[in-house]
Motif scaffolding. Structure first.
Motif, short mmCIF file in Angstrom:
data_model
loop_
_atom_site.label_atom_id
_atom_site.label_comp_id
_atom_site.label_asym_id
_atom_site.label_seq_id
_atom_site.Cartn_x
_atom_site.Cartn_y
_atom_site.Cartn_z
N ARG A 1 0.82 -1.22 0.00
CA ARG A 1 0.00 0.00 0.00
C ARG A 1 0.84 1.26 0.00
O ARG A 1 0.32 2.37 -0.12
CB ARG A 1 -0.90 0.02 1.24
CG ARG A 1 -1.97 -1.04 1.25
CD ARG A 1 -2.78 -0.96 2.53
NE ARG A 1 -3.85 -1.95 2.58
CZ ARG A 1 -4.62 -2.17 3.64
NH1 ARG A 1 -4.43 -1.45 4.73
NH2 ARG A 1 -5.55 -3.08 3.60
N TYR A 2 2.16 1.10 0.14
CA TYR A 2 3.03 2.25 0.33
C TYR A 2 3.97 2.46 -0.84
O TYR A 2 4.63 1.52 -1.30
CB TYR A 2 3.88 2.06 1.59
CG TYR A 2 3.08 2.07 2.87
CD1 TYR A 2 2.39 0.94 3.29
CD2 TYR A 2 3.02 3.21 3.66
CE1 TYR A 2 1.65 0.95 4.46
CE2 TYR A 2 2.29 3.23 4.84
CZ TYR A 2 1.61 2.09 5.23
OH TYR A 2 0.88 2.10 6.38
N TRP B 1 4.12 2.00 -5.50
CA TRP B 1 3.68 0.87 -4.69
C TRP B 1 3.82 -0.45 -5.44
O TRP B 1 4.10 -1.49 -4.86
CB TRP B 1 2.24 1.08 -4.23
CG TRP B 1 1.25 1.08 -5.35
CD1 TRP B 1 0.85 2.16 -6.08
CD2 TRP B 1 0.55 -0.03 -5.90
NE1 TRP B 1 -0.05 1.79 -7.04
CE2 TRP B 1 -0.26 0.44 -6.95
CE3 TRP B 1 0.52 -1.39 -5.58
CZ2 TRP B 1 -1.08 -0.39 -7.69
CZ3 TRP B 1 -0.30 -2.22 -6.33
CH2 TRP B 1 -1.08 -1.73 -7.37
N SER B 2 3.63 -0.41 -6.75
CA SER B 2 3.70 -1.63 -7.56
C SER B 2 5.11 -1.94 -8.04
O SER B 2 5.39 -3.05 -8.49
CB SER B 2 2.80 -1.49 -8.78
OG SER B 2 3.30 -0.48 -9.65
N ASN C 1 7.39 -6.92 -2.82
CA ASN C 1 6.22 -6.80 -1.95
C ASN C 1 5.91 -8.09 -1.19
O ASN C 1 5.24 -8.06 -0.16
CB ASN C 1 5.01 -6.35 -2.75
CG ASN C 1 5.09 -4.88 -3.13
OD1 ASN C 1 5.89 -4.12 -2.57
ND2 ASN C 1 4.28 -4.47 -4.10
N ALA C 2 6.40 -9.20 -1.69
CA ALA C 2 6.21 -10.46 -0.97
C ALA C 2 7.11 -10.54 0.25
O ALA C 2 6.76 -11.18 1.25
CB ALA C 2 6.48 -11.63 -1.90
N LYS C 3 8.27 -9.91 0.16
CA LYS C 3 9.23 -9.94 1.27
C LYS C 3 9.21 -8.66 2.10
O LYS C 3 9.93 -8.54 3.07
CB LYS C 3 10.64 -10.16 0.73
CG LYS C 3 10.84 -11.52 0.06
CD LYS C 3 12.27 -11.70 -0.41
CE LYS C 3 12.47 -13.06 -1.04
NZ LYS C 3 13.86 -13.25 -1.52
N ASN C 4 8.40 -7.67 1.68
CA ASN C 4 8.29 -6.40 2.40
C ASN C 4 9.63 -5.67 2.46
O ASN C 4 10.01 -5.15 3.53
CB ASN C 4 7.74 -6.60 3.82
CG ASN C 4 6.30 -7.06 3.82
OD1 ASN C 4 5.65 -7.12 2.79
ND2 ASN C 4 5.81 -7.42 4.99
N THR C 5 10.32 -5.64 1.35
CA THR C 5 11.60 -4.98 1.33
C THR C 5 11.72 -4.03 0.12
O THR C 5 11.10 -4.26 -0.92
CB THR C 5 12.77 -5.98 1.25
OG1 THR C 5 12.61 -6.80 0.09
CG2 THR C 5 12.83 -6.85 2.49
N ASP D 1 -0.14 7.24 1.00
CA ASP D 1 -1.25 7.53 0.09
C ASP D 1 -1.06 6.95 -1.31
O ASP D 1 -1.89 7.16 -2.17
CB ASP D 1 -1.50 9.03 0.00
CG ASP D 1 -0.32 9.79 -0.62
OD1 ASP D 1 -0.37 11.02 -0.62
OD2 ASP D 1 0.64 9.14 -1.07
N MET D 2 0.03 6.26 -1.56
CA MET D 2 0.30 5.55 -2.82
C MET D 2 0.46 6.51 -4.00
O MET D 2 0.61 6.07 -5.13
CB MET D 2 -0.81 4.54 -3.14
CG MET D 2 -0.95 3.45 -2.09
SD MET D 2 -2.32 2.32 -2.40
CE MET D 2 -1.74 1.48 -3.85
N SER D 3 0.44 7.79 -3.74
CA SER D 3 0.59 8.76 -4.82
C SER D 3 2.05 8.91 -5.23
O SER D 3 2.95 8.56 -4.47
CB SER D 3 0.05 10.13 -4.37
OG SER D 3 0.37 11.13 -5.31
N SER D 4 2.27 9.45 -6.42
CA SER D 4 3.62 9.75 -6.87
C SER D 4 3.90 11.25 -6.92
O SER D 4 5.00 11.66 -7.27
CB SER D 4 3.87 9.16 -8.26
OG SER D 4 3.92 7.76 -8.20
#
Length: 126
Positions: A31-32, A53-54, A74-78, A101-104
């Motif tokens: 989400r970040y 975020w992606s 994102n699977a390892k949170n790193t 907020d996931m914004s750029s």
């Protein structure tokens, strides 16, 4: 809330490489948007790199383009920062930061990030 812990800093000769890693915990990491900043002694904190975020979008300060690469798992949170061809002027404490907020927009401005790590020292000798 997100907790961030950086690692991978150290002392390296000019031209060498380091890989910084930032481990996140406490919330859904994907989400970040994430950023890396640095602060050299006597200087203001400056933006280094940002990743959406992606992971599809990345940004870099001009002075590190072509030398640094940001990535995330994102699977390892790193989120990692691969730093190649290091220069003495790269010497600083490096911080990772998370943006909720996931914004750029304004990705280069520290005030848009909600959580910060404690920092890891990078020293590049000439």
């Amino acid at each position: 809330q997100v907790q961030l812990v950086e690692s991978g800093g150290g002392l390296v000769q000019a031209g060498g490489s380091l890989r910084l890693s930032c481990a996140a915990s406490g919330d859904t990491f994907s989400r970040y948007a994430m950023g890396w900043f640095r602060q050299a002694p006597g200087k203001e904190r400056e933006f280094v790199s940002h990743i959406t975020w992606s992971g599809a979008g990345t940004h870099y300060i001009d002075s590190v383009k072509g030398r640094f690469t940001i990535s995330r798992d994102n699977a390892k949170n790193t989120v990692d920062l691969q730093m190649n061809s290091l220069k003495p002027e790269d010497t600083a404490v490096y911080y990772c930061a998370a943006r909720r907020d996931m914004s750029s927009s304004y990705y280069y401005h520290g005030s848009v990030y909600n959580y910060w790590g404690q920092g890891t020292q990078v020293t590049v000798s000439s």
